[in-house]
Structure formats: structure tokens, C-alpha cells
Design a protein around this motif. Sequence first.
Motif, PDB file in Angstrom:
ATOM      1  N   VAL A  59     -73.523 -34.993  23.271  1.00  0.00           N
ATOM      2  CA  VAL A  59     -72.342 -35.799  23.569  1.00  0.00           C
ATOM      3  C   VAL A  59     -71.201 -35.423  22.623  1.00  0.00           C
ATOM      4  CG1 VAL A  59     -71.410 -38.160  23.463  1.00  0.00           C
ATOM      5  CG2 VAL A  59     -73.600 -37.722  24.598  1.00  0.00           C
ATOM      6  N   GLY A  60     -71.510 -35.337  21.329  1.00  0.00           N
ATOM      7  CA  GLY A  60     -70.490 -34.991  20.341  1.00  0.00           C
ATOM      8  C   GLY A  60     -69.909 -33.607  20.582  1.00  0.00           C
ATOM      9  N   GLN A  75     -64.347 -39.953  25.386  1.00  0.00           N
ATOM     10  CA  GLN A  75     -65.551 -40.512  24.803  1.00  0.00           C
ATOM     11  C   GLN A  75     -66.543 -40.714  25.934  1.00  0.00           C
ATOM     12  OE1 GLN A  75     -64.089 -44.048  22.684  1.00  0.00           O
ATOM     13  NE2 GLN A  75     -64.576 -42.964  20.797  1.00  0.00           N
ATOM     14  N   VAL A  76     -67.805 -40.498  25.620  1.00  0.00           N
ATOM     15  CA  VAL A  76     -68.869 -40.669  26.607  1.00  0.00           C
ATOM     16  C   VAL A  76     -69.542 -42.005  26.328  1.00  0.00           C
ATOM     17  CG1 VAL A  76     -71.043 -39.751  27.483  1.00  0.00           C
ATOM     18  CG2 VAL A  76     -69.203 -38.188  26.819  1.00  0.00           C
ATOM     19  N   ALA A  85     -72.057 -43.594  23.845  1.00  0.00           N
ATOM     20  CA  ALA A  85     -73.279 -42.806  23.656  1.00  0.00           C
ATOM     21  C   ALA A  85     -73.310 -42.256  22.238  1.00  0.00           C
ATOM     22  CB  ALA A  85     -73.307 -41.671  24.667  1.00  0.00           C
ATOM     23  N   LEU A  86     -74.493 -41.974  21.763  1.00  0.00           N
ATOM     24  CA  LEU A  86     -74.671 -41.385  20.440  1.00  0.00           C
ATOM     25  C   LEU A  86     -74.277 -39.920  20.483  1.00  0.00           C
ATOM     26  CD1 LEU A  86     -78.204 -42.885  19.780  1.00  0.00           C
ATOM     27  CD2 LEU A  86     -76.055 -43.668  18.778  1.00  0.00           C
ATOM     28  N   MET A  89     -77.196 -37.361  21.045  1.00  0.00           N
ATOM     29  CA  MET A  89     -77.984 -37.283  22.276  1.00  0.00           C
ATOM     30  C   MET A  89     -77.384 -36.260  23.231  1.00  0.00           C
ATOM     31  SD  MET A  89     -77.160 -40.991  24.142  1.00  0.00           S
ATOM     32  CE  MET A  89     -78.787 -41.073  24.772  1.00  0.00           C
ATOM     33  N   THR A  90     -78.236 -35.697  24.067  1.00  0.00           N
ATOM     34  CA  THR A  90     -77.754 -34.741  25.054  1.00  0.00           C
ATOM     35  C   THR A  90     -77.214 -35.499  26.261  1.00  0.00           C
ATOM     36  OG1 THR A  90     -79.892 -34.554  26.157  1.00  0.00           O
ATOM     37  CG2 THR A  90     -79.435 -32.992  24.347  1.00  0.00           C
ATOM     38  N   LEU A  91     -76.401 -34.821  27.022  1.00  0.00           N
ATOM     39  CA  LEU A  91     -75.844 -35.439  28.226  1.00  0.00           C
ATOM     40  C   LEU A  91     -76.948 -35.813  29.209  1.00  0.00           C
ATOM     41  CD1 LEU A  91     -72.786 -33.058  28.677  1.00  0.00           C
ATOM     42  CD2 LEU A  91     -72.756 -35.398  27.788  1.00  0.00           C
TER      43      LEU A  91
END
Length: 115
Positions: A59-60, A75-76, A85-86, A89-91
Amino acid sequence: MTIKIDGRLLVSTLAARFKEEFGGTLRVYNGRTRCDGSEKVSSLATAVGEYTCRASKTVGGFEKDLKAQFGLTVQVASADDFVLALDEMTLAKLPEIPKNATKADMAELKSKYAK
């Protein structure tokens, strides 16, 4: 997922494609203000072009890539748009965020992604 930033793409369309592909909410900003969806992405972007992203992207990393490549501030968030979302973490893992996630839920998820 390939994102094409051109003169016709609306924020709402970009967000809908992101949700369909990854199951999360994409928040797009104009400065500090969240876009309502009726804006054209090209009016917010500093560049146009294509961006290809896999579900294994964090996500980042995704947020930083859109900022670097297009000047887009995004931002996700979770599918229900309740929490962000962190970054770790992956999408692909976005659907794992529970509906109306609490701080404890996010802390538990964060422990999964701790390195």
C-alpha cells in the motif's frame, strides 16, 4: 492493474477500477481536500501516462509511486472506507480488513505484517 492517467479519466472511475481490482477504497486528494469523484484526474496530476501495478505491491509503495510518477496524493482505505490500510500490507490483502475495523483489528493485522 494498469492505470492510465489521461485527460478524460474521472476520479470516480479511477476509484471504481481500483475497488474492482483490489477490493479497497482509493481516496484521491486535491491538496488536503478529498475529491468527490467528479474531478478529472488530469486536473490533479502533474503528469500523464500509464502505471502498471501488481497485487503484490505494498500500500505504501503504491501511494508513493502515484505521488512520484503523477503527483497524485492518494490514500488506500478498507473496502468500506472506514480505516486506512496499513502501509506494509499488499494490495491483495485489502479484503482482509474487517468491516468497521477497530484499532485492535488493525493492530492484529499489523502484527501479521511485522518484519
